[in-house]
Every structure is written in structure tokens, then in C-alpha cells.
Scaffold this motif. Structure first.
Motif, PDB file in Angstrom:
ATOM      1  N   LYS A 134       0.884  -1.175  -0.052  1.00  0.00           N
ATOM      2  CA  LYS A 134       0.084   0.005  -0.022  1.00  0.00           C
ATOM      3  C   LYS A 134       0.879   1.333   0.060  1.00  0.00           C
ATOM      4  CE  LYS A 134      -3.688  -2.213   2.348  1.00  0.00           C
ATOM      5  NZ  LYS A 134      -4.646  -2.371   3.617  1.00  0.00           N
ATOM      6  N   LYS A 162      -6.555  14.873  -7.994  1.00  0.00           N
ATOM      7  CA  LYS A 162      -6.247  13.761  -7.472  1.00  0.00           C
ATOM      8  C   LYS A 162      -5.236  13.739  -6.504  1.00  0.00           C
ATOM      9  CE  LYS A 162      -8.164  10.858 -11.260  1.00  0.00           C
ATOM     10  NZ  LYS A 162      -7.819   9.971 -12.391  1.00  0.00           N
ATOM     11  N   LEU A 166      -5.735  13.240  -2.309  1.00  0.00           N
ATOM     12  CA  LEU A 166      -4.942  12.277  -1.531  1.00  0.00           C
ATOM     13  C   LEU A 166      -4.395  12.731  -0.506  1.00  0.00           C
ATOM     14  CD1 LEU A 166      -3.703   9.370  -1.510  1.00  0.00           C
ATOM     15  CD2 LEU A 166      -2.077  10.145  -3.141  1.00  0.00           C
ATOM     16  N   ARG A 171      -5.327   9.717   2.698  1.00  0.00           N
ATOM     17  CA  ARG A 171      -5.743   8.547   2.466  1.00  0.00           C
ATOM     18  C   ARG A 171      -4.694   7.305   2.168  1.00  0.00           C
ATOM     19  NH1 ARG A 171     -10.175   9.401  -1.695  1.00  0.00           N
ATOM     20  NH2 ARG A 171     -10.970  10.255   0.167  1.00  0.00           N
ATOM     21  N   LEU A 173      -3.617   4.127  -0.215  1.00  0.00           N
ATOM     22  CA  LEU A 173      -4.030   3.498  -1.688  1.00  0.00           C
ATOM     23  C   LEU A 173      -3.580   1.741  -1.479  1.00  0.00           C
ATOM     24  CD1 LEU A 173      -2.744   6.158  -3.999  1.00  0.00           C
ATOM     25  CD2 LEU A 173      -5.234   5.709  -3.291  1.00  0.00           C
ATOM     26  N   THR A 174      -4.203   1.098  -2.141  1.00  0.00           N
ATOM     27  CA  THR A 174      -4.089  -0.127  -2.208  1.00  0.00           C
ATOM     28  C   THR A 174      -3.192  -0.324  -3.510  1.00  0.00           C
ATOM     29  OG1 THR A 174      -5.818  -0.765  -3.733  1.00  0.00           O
ATOM     30  CG2 THR A 174      -6.332  -1.144  -1.489  1.00  0.00           C
ATOM     31  N   ASP A 176      -3.638  -1.933  -6.348  1.00  0.00           N
ATOM     32  CA  ASP A 176      -4.378  -1.740  -7.475  1.00  0.00           C
ATOM     33  C   ASP A 176      -4.985  -0.209  -7.653  1.00  0.00           C
ATOM     34  OD1 ASP A 176      -4.339  -4.264  -8.287  1.00  0.00           O
ATOM     35  OD2 ASP A 176      -6.213  -5.094  -7.316  1.00  0.00           O
ATOM     36  N   GLU A 177      -5.243   0.416  -6.536  1.00  0.00           N
ATOM     37  CA  GLU A 177      -5.643   1.982  -6.659  1.00  0.00           C
ATOM     38  C   GLU A 177      -4.311   2.852  -7.054  1.00  0.00           C
ATOM     39  OE1 GLU A 177      -9.144   2.450  -3.121  1.00  0.00           O
ATOM     40  OE2 GLU A 177      -6.798   2.255  -2.785  1.00  0.00           O
ATOM     41  N   GLN A 180      -4.088   2.155 -10.861  1.00  0.00           N
ATOM     42  CA  GLN A 180      -5.096   2.938 -11.666  1.00  0.00           C
ATOM     43  C   GLN A 180      -4.805   4.511 -11.717  1.00  0.00           C
ATOM     44  OE1 GLN A 180      -8.676   2.005  -9.714  1.00  0.00           O
ATOM     45  NE2 GLN A 180      -8.822   0.069 -10.092  1.00  0.00           N
ATOM     46  N   LEU A 181      -4.303   4.942 -10.760  1.00  0.00           N
ATOM     47  CA  LEU A 181      -3.717   6.354 -10.833  1.00  0.00           C
ATOM     48  C   LEU A 181      -2.414   6.726 -11.552  1.00  0.00           C
ATOM     49  CD1 LEU A 181      -4.404   7.246  -7.001  1.00  0.00           C
ATOM     50  CD2 LEU A 181      -5.671   8.084  -9.166  1.00  0.00           C
TER      51      LEU A 181
END
Length: 265
Positions: A134, A162, A166, A171, A173-174, A176-177, A180-181
Motif C-alpha cells: 500500500k 487527485k 490524496l 488516504r 492506496l491499495t 491496484d488503486e 489505476q492512478l
């Protein structure tokens, strides 16, 4: 210098690997480690045998940030004693050194990166993340800002809106997130992180190193230049490359339909 217990340094096949080695502390960064990490990154960048760098960690974390446990005891980074140091040479600090490096740097995120660890990870050029890793932008949850480049890097990497969400929310992030970013290049099984990072590094190292390094310099300069100014700088960078042995080898290998063998001059 280079085989310190807290940071391991090794070079093989034109690839320098720096490994944060405090698994029992989730590779949190102590004050001595800051100096050592900056020095080892500088060493890798200045070594003509090194064409790519991998930064990774041991254990279940890539880097959980600065060593706040020491600060809570009134020692080290963030302590009252360190709040007003006589001098701080930011030129030798790891985030500044990372930004100035001509050698490509790959962050092999064997585990999670939080706070300072996240800033170091996004300061690298390429990121390979374990599936369960993460990215924790927890700065505001600790009463600080992203102190090591995050406020400059994140808006450029993922856009203002974005990055604002954040940073302001703190936050986590995993993987996968992060993918995606665009904060991760690849997400793979934990066991595959070292091999994936090394395969990318080997692919980079097989190319003409002077051209790779010049390309990185031009990319860095281009972030703050007008297009017409940048084109002029690229042209001036291209002229000396035309005179290198590697340029001649690149042409010959293309004509002869064989892999090139570059020597870095």
C-alpha cells in the motif's frame, strides 16, 4: 561504505541494488540512514559501471517512513533536539539526490510505503508493487506535510485534483488503486517483485547508458520548460551523443540485425 547493516548495497550486471534492512522496524529511516542512503544513491549515480538502480526493502514493508519511535523518546528525526539543527544540507538528502540522478531508479515495493517511504517511492522513476503493498499518504494525520517531495511530485504524476484529495485526506492506496492512478507501473505477486524489477533494470541496462541518462535529464528539464526551449536543449544534448562509440554501435547493430553491445562512451 556500502554494506552497512541498515542499508545493503550491491552491484551486478550494471545494476546497483540498495536494500533498506531494518525489517524489525519496518525499514523506518533513522537519521544515520538518511545520510547513508543519500551517499549510496550518489555513489551509484557516479559509478560508470552502474546503468540502473533498484531501491527495495527487506521484510514485510518497503519503508514505513521516518523513525518516529526515536522522536517520541526525544531522539533523532522530529525530536525537540532536532527541531532546530544548526545546518541542513538538503542537497545531500535522499529525495533531492533521487531527483538529480541521471541513472534510472526503480522502486521495488516488496511491501507498503508510508509517509517518507511513499515520498521516496514516488521519487523513483518506475515502481513495481507487491499485490498486498500500500501507499499511505498519512502526513496530515501526523501533523506534517509531505516533506520530501510529495507536494511537488504528486500533482505532476496524477494531476492537481487527485493529488489534493490524496494529500488532504491522508488516504492509503491499495496497489491496484496506485496502478489505476499511475503511481505504480506494475503490480505483481510479492514473490515476483524482485525478478520483475530486475528484468526492467536489465532491459534498461542493455541500452546505451549515455543516451538513457541524457533522456532522463531531458525529461526532468522538460517538466519546467517551454516546448521551443526544450527542443533547443534536446538538440544540444544530441550533438555529443552523435560522437560516441555507442552511437556507432547502435547503427552497426541495426544494420547487421544483431543485439548491440554498448560500452558507455
Amino acid at each position: 561504505m556500502g554494506d552497512d547493516d541498515d542499508i545493503r548495497y550491491a552491484v551486478a550486471d550494471h545494476i546497483a541494488t540498495l536494500t533498506l534492512n531494518r525489517p524489525e522496524r519496518m525499514n523506518t529511516i533513522s537519521a544515520p540512514m538518511l545520510d547513508l542512503l543519500g551517499a549510496l544513491l550518489t555513489r551509484a549515480n557516479g559509478d560508470p559501471d552502474v546503468r540502473a538502480v533498484i531501491l527495495t526493502g527487506t521484510g514485510r514493508a518497503f519503508c514505513a517512513g521516518l523513525d518516529l519511535a526515536s522522536a517520541s523518546r526525544g531522539e533523532g528525526i522530529g525530536s525537540a533536539a532536532a527541531a532546530h539543527p544548526p545546518t541542513i544540507d538538503l542537497r545531500a538528502a535522499p529525495p533531492t539526490v533521487l531527483f538529480a540522478m541521471d541513472k534510472p531508479v526503480i522502486a521495488a515495493l516488496n511491501g507498503s510505503a508510508a509517509g517518507y517511504g511513499m515520498d521516496i517511492a514516488i521519487g523513483c522513476d518506475i515502481r513495481v508493487m507487491a499485490q498486498d503493498a500500500k501507499l499511505a499518504a498519512a502526513f496530515v494525520k501526523r501533523g506534517v506535510v509531505p516533506e520530501s517531495g510529495g507536494t511537488w511530485l504528486l500533482p505532476r504524476l496524477i494531476g492537481w485534483a487527485k493529488a489534493a484529495e490524496l494529500i488532504f485526506t491522508g488516504r492509503t492506496l491499495t496497489a491496484d488503486e496506485a496502478l489505476q492512478l499511475g503511481l505504480a507501473n506494475h503490480v505483481v505477486a510479492t514473490a515476483d517483485v524482485p525478478a520483475t524489477a530486475r528484468a526492467i533494470a536489465a532491459e534498461i541496462a542493455a541500452n546505451a547508458p549515455l543516451a538513457v541518462q541524457a533522456s532522463k535529464r531531458m525529461m526532468r528539464m522538460g517538466m519546467d520548460e517551454r516546448f521551443d526551449t526544450h527542443v533547443q536543449h534536446v538538440y544540444l544534448q544530441l550533438l555529443p551523443l552523435f560522437r560516441t562509440d555507442d552511437f556507432q554501435e547502435g547503427i552497426r547493430s541495426f544494420m547487421e540485425k544483431r543485439p548491440a553491445t554498448f560500452i558507455g562512451r
